[in-house]
Structure formats: structure tokens, C-alpha cells
Design an enzyme around this catalytic site. Structure first.
Site, PDB file in Angstrom:
ATOM      1  N   PHE A 272     -29.635  38.026 -58.343  1.00 23.97           N
ATOM      2  CA  PHE A 272     -30.995  38.042 -58.156  1.00 23.97           C
ATOM      3  C   PHE A 272     -31.610  37.696 -56.673  1.00 23.97           C
ATOM      4  O   PHE A 272     -30.956  37.247 -56.072  1.00 23.97           O
ATOM      5  CB  PHE A 272     -31.507  36.620 -59.252  1.00 23.97           C
ATOM      6  CG  PHE A 272     -31.377  36.730 -60.554  1.00 23.97           C
ATOM      7  CD1 PHE A 272     -32.440  37.423 -61.247  1.00 23.97           C
ATOM      8  CD2 PHE A 272     -30.182  36.497 -61.121  1.00 23.97           C
ATOM      9  CE1 PHE A 272     -32.199  37.668 -62.728  1.00 23.97           C
ATOM     10  CE2 PHE A 272     -30.013  36.541 -62.503  1.00 23.97           C
ATOM     11  CZ  PHE A 272     -30.892  37.157 -63.267  1.00 23.97           C
ATOM     12  N   HIS A 446     -10.849   9.296 -78.931  1.00 25.39           N
ATOM     13  CA  HIS A 446     -10.026  10.239 -79.466  1.00 25.39           C
ATOM     14  C   HIS A 446     -10.355  10.576 -80.874  1.00 25.39           C
ATOM     15  O   HIS A 446     -10.554   9.620 -81.604  1.00 25.39           O
ATOM     16  CB  HIS A 446      -8.653   9.461 -79.433  1.00 25.39           C
ATOM     17  CG  HIS A 446      -7.147  10.200 -79.979  1.00 25.39           C
ATOM     18  ND1 HIS A 446      -6.788  11.294 -79.284  1.00 25.39           N
ATOM     19  CD2 HIS A 446      -6.857  10.200 -81.401  1.00 25.39           C
ATOM     20  CE1 HIS A 446      -5.738  11.779 -80.174  1.00 25.39           C
ATOM     21  NE2 HIS A 446      -5.709  11.133 -81.440  1.00 25.39           N
TER      22      HIS A 446
END
EC number: 1.8.1.4
Length: 467
Positions: A272, A446
Site C-alpha cells: 500500500f 493447562h
């Protein structure tokens, strides 16, 4: 009222956020926008593309991995419905921007604004409203005009040679496509289109796909895309693009060897350029950089004291969340409120949302070494992460780069399922100078993908646990 404390020129992610923050700080605020409230991001970029990417991921799971999950039977995938869903989500988010403008008592001015002097914009109002330009005056202005697609030199757009905007706004898919550019946009569209049955070839001028990423990440994404059947031609130059109306011929060369690629469509995705033309910046003396971006300081201020600029037009890191951060700083600076300078854009997070995701911040290993740092590296594969196996996608890894002398993070580079969600912990740690020794004491849930970060923190100080 046509005089404001702050006028924002552009309603993209940076512009509308800047307007909200300015209004929160008690400043009378208006936003001038001709077309896309919420910017490219909400209308034809980040948001609708993420809808299509999720649909493509589901299509991939059902076509390539169904047996793994005990799924059997025929399934069909209607891209038209995926497209419709993307537009619905986009329109909902745009409506949210208008709601926020109203909630914060921000004036919406629908039209194209350009400077006539240092404290005045002339706004050509959009269709359906009076044709006479509206004169808007201000004490401060924030330029948030965004960017435009760069094209391969010597080429033009046509019916079959398109940009992301045309592709994301069509319900119809080609049978084949050549994508020029293996950065985030090229990679994301390649993933979507391939998983809906399009034959995809990606051409990249530089030696590897995703050339701004760490070399090991580039190698892994090339491997994963090859498994999907996507062809990636690296180190390859596009010599010409010819649209005959029914198909497109792309002449490319590599190491002196030439070949011609034939496809129904060509998508140009090489980057861009800042949108600086047509706004009268020259009339008010706003300085540009050598790359034709608006030059700013760490508080988004230009060389003209009451004129600020944010987002893609500044040519920094051209990402929506960077524009938002700049917008907040600009508004706070104008209001004289407490703020925090933005300077090192290398440390901003960046992500590509194919599966596996690519996510990173900071210096690559090579950049750190080239910068003279004494470097320590830790790399943890998702093949050693239980959650990744449970999700059925243990591909990829987390790689952290740190300063061996002080233990502070210099960069993080990840490829794996939804690893974009892991970035904030890393960028927060870097911003506030946390060391690996400190980070390793942060307990991670976990089983989660985030445990890969904890393993790398252990690895940076010499004792990785689960690998």
C-alpha cells in the site's frame, strides 16, 4: 455548527477511535468521511476477510480432516453464503461505528474533505445532500486518510486484474487465480480461495513467502501451503500482466528463465501507498517523508503544530490496531491529557490469519544479530503441546528472541493454530522490560496453546521443561 475543536479527516480504525477519544476528553469533534465508515478494515478488509477465513477453515476441516474427527458423509460449500455472511458481519460493525459516533456526540460529515487553508476544510458532500461544499473550520485536525493499493510497475487494473477490494466484494469465484505478493493479504486470500476449490498460484518477488517474517516462519508457511496444493513462486518477478477479457496472462521471470502463467483472475497484493494526494496538504505546508507519507513525531504531530496524522497515511506500520493506538495518542496530545509516545513500530504486533496463523512482533533472529545484540533463542514446537494435539493441529512453533545480557525480549515469531491470540502477553512483556527470568514465573493455564510461551521463557534461561 461547522467549527470544532478537532476535525478528523477519515473514519477508518484510527480516525473514528481518535474522534471518540477526543470527545471523551471534552473536545467538540467531527469526522469527515466520503465512503467507508470504519474504513477499509470494517468494510472490505480485516473484518469481512476474517469471516471468509473462518469459513475457509471449516471447509478445509470437512474436506481434508473429517476422518480425523470421526466425521463422515457428503458436504457442500457455498461461497455465496459465506460471502453474504461476511457482508452481514461487516455491516453490523459499521452500524456500531455510527452508534459510537452518536453516543459520543460526534458530528458525522459525509463527504470528501480537502484543505483550503490551515484551519479550514472544504467538504464536497456525498450524494443525496446539498451540492454546495460545506466549509468546516477547526482548531486542530487529524489526517487519517489511509492508503491505496500499490500496483506492479507498468500494470493496470481491469475486469480480471483486481485488488483485494474487488475480490472481497464478489460472490463469484474464478476457477484459477494468480496472486502477486506473498505478504499477509496474498497469503490470506490464497488460503480462502484454495479451500473453496480455486487453483491458486502466488508469485513473490523476494526470496521467500512472507518476507518480513522470521526465515523459519517463512519456511513453515511455504511447507503448509504446499501441502494444501497452493503453488508459491518465490524470487520471481512479474514482467507483464495482460487481460484479454476471458483470461489473464502473467509473464514472470526467475534467474533469467521466463514463463507465462494463465489464470481467470490476477489479484495484485504487493502493498500500500499512503493516501496523500487530493487533500490539499501542499496548501498548508504539511511535510512528507521520502516515501511520500505524512511525517509525524512520536505524538502524531506534523510540522504544522495543530495538524496531526495517524494510520496508513503516516507510512509507519500499516495495520488497523496501530492506527487505533496512534489515534488515541493524537487525541490525548491535542487535549493536553496524559499520554504515552509511540516510537518503535518494530515492536507492534502483527498477524496473518490463515491457518496456521502467523503472528509476530519485534526483531527477527537475523535482524537482532545484525543489530549487534548478543542473542539467545528459544523455539518450542506445537508437536510438544497437548492442546494443539487435542485441536488436531500440532503444526508450527513459537520462537522467541531475547537479549542474552539482560534477558529482555527482542522479538517473538509464531506459526500455529490461532497463535495471533498469544501476542499480547509478549508485547506487554517487551513494553515493560520484563525479563525471561520474570516471565517464567507467570503460571499458564493447562492445557492451552499459551504454554508454548512458558516453555520458551524456560528455554531462554536454559531449562525448557517439555521439549
Amino acid at each position: 455548527m461547522t467549527h470544532y475543536d478537532v476535525v478528523v479527516l477519515g473514519a477508518g480504525p484510527g480516525g473514528y477511535v481518535a474522534a471518540i477519544r477526543a470527545a471523551q476528553l471534552g473536545l467538540s469533534t467531527a469526522v469527515v468521511e466520503p465512503k467507508y465508515w470504519g474504513g477499509i478494515c470494517l468494510n472490505v478488509g480485516c473484518i469481512p476477510s476474517k469471516v471468509l477465513l473462518h469459513n475457509a477453515e471449516l471447509a478445509h476441516i470437512f474436506t481434508k480432516e473429517a476422518k480425523t474427527f470421526g466425521i463422515s458423509g457428503d458436504a457442500s460449500f457455498d461461497y455465496g453464503i459465506a460471502y453474504d455472511r461476511s457482508r452481514k458481519v461487516s455491516e453490523g460493525r459499521v452500524a456500531g461505528v455510527h452508534f459510537l459516533m452518536k453516543k459520543n456526540k460526534i458530528t458525522e460529515i459525509h463527504g470528501y474533505g480537502r484543505f483550503t487553508d490551515a484551519n479550514t476544510l472544504s467538504v464536497e458532500l456525498s450524494e443525496g445532500v446539498p451540492e454546495t461544499p460545506l466549509k468546516v473550520t477547526f482548531n486542530n485536525v487529524i489526517i487519517a486518510t489511509g492508503s491505496k493499493t500499490r500496483l506492479v510497475p507498468g500494470t493496470l487494473l481491469s475486469t480480471n486484474v483486481i485488488t483485494y477490494e474487488e475480490q472481497i466484494l464478489t460472490r463469484e469465484l474464478p476457477d484459477s487465480i494468480v496472486i502477486v505478493g506473498a505478504g499477509a493479504i496474498g497469503i490470506e486470500f490464497g488460503y480462502v480461495l484454495k479451500n473453496y476449490g480455486v487453483d491458486v498460484t502466488i508469485v513473490e518477488f523476494l526470496p521467500r513467502a512472507m518476507p518480513n517474517e522470521d526465515a523459519e516462519v517463512s519456511k513453515e508457511i511455504e511447507k503448509q501451503f504446499k501441502k494444501m496444493g497452493i503453488k508459491i513462486l518465490t524470487g520471481t518477478k512479474v514482467e507483464s500482466i495482460s487481460d484479454n477479457g476471458s483470461h489473464v496472462l502473467v509473464a514472470v521471470s526467475k534467474d533469467g528463465q521466463f514463463q507465462e502463467l494463465k489464470a481467470d483472475k490476477v489479484l495484485q497484493a504487493i502493498g500500500f501507498a499512503p493516501n496523500v494526494d487530493g487533500y490539499g496538504l501542499d496548501k498548508v505546508g504539511v511535510a512528507l517523508t521520502a516515501d511520500k507519507a505524512v511525517d509525524i513525531d512520536d505524538y502524531m504531530q506534523t510540522n504544522v503544530s495543530h495538524i496531526y496524522a495517524i494510520g496508513d497515511v503516516t507510512g509507519k506500520l500499516q495495520l488497523a490496531h496501530v492506527a487505533e493506538a496512534q489515534g488515541v495518542v493524537a487525541a490525548e496530545a491535542i487535549a493536553g491529557a496524559e499520554t504515552l509516545a509511540l516510537s518503535d513500530y518494530r515492536m507492534m504486533p502483527r498477524a496473518t490469519f490463515c491457518q496456521p496463523n502467523v503472528a509476530s512482533f519485534g526483531l527477527t533472529e537475523q535482524q537482532a544479530r545484525d543489530g549487534g545484540y548478543d542473542v539467545v533463542v528459544a523455539k518450542f514446537p506445537f508437536t510438544a503441546n497437548a492442546k494443539a494435539h487435542g485441536m488436531g493441529d500440532p503444526s508450527g512453533f513459537v520462537k522467541l528472541v531475547a537479549d542474552a545480557k539482560y534477558g529482555e525480549l527482542l522479538g517473538g515469531h509464531m506459526i500455529g493454530h490461532n497463535v495471533s491470540e498469544l501476542l499480547p502477553e509478549l508485547t506487554l512483556a517487551q513494553k515493560w522490560d520484563l525479563t525471561a527470568t520474570e516471565l517464567v514465573r507467570n503460571v499458564h493455564t493447562h492445557p492451552t496453546l499459551s504454554e508454548a510461551l512458558q516453555e520458551c521463557f524456560h528455554g531462554l534461561i536454559g531449562h525448557m521443561i517439555n521439549f
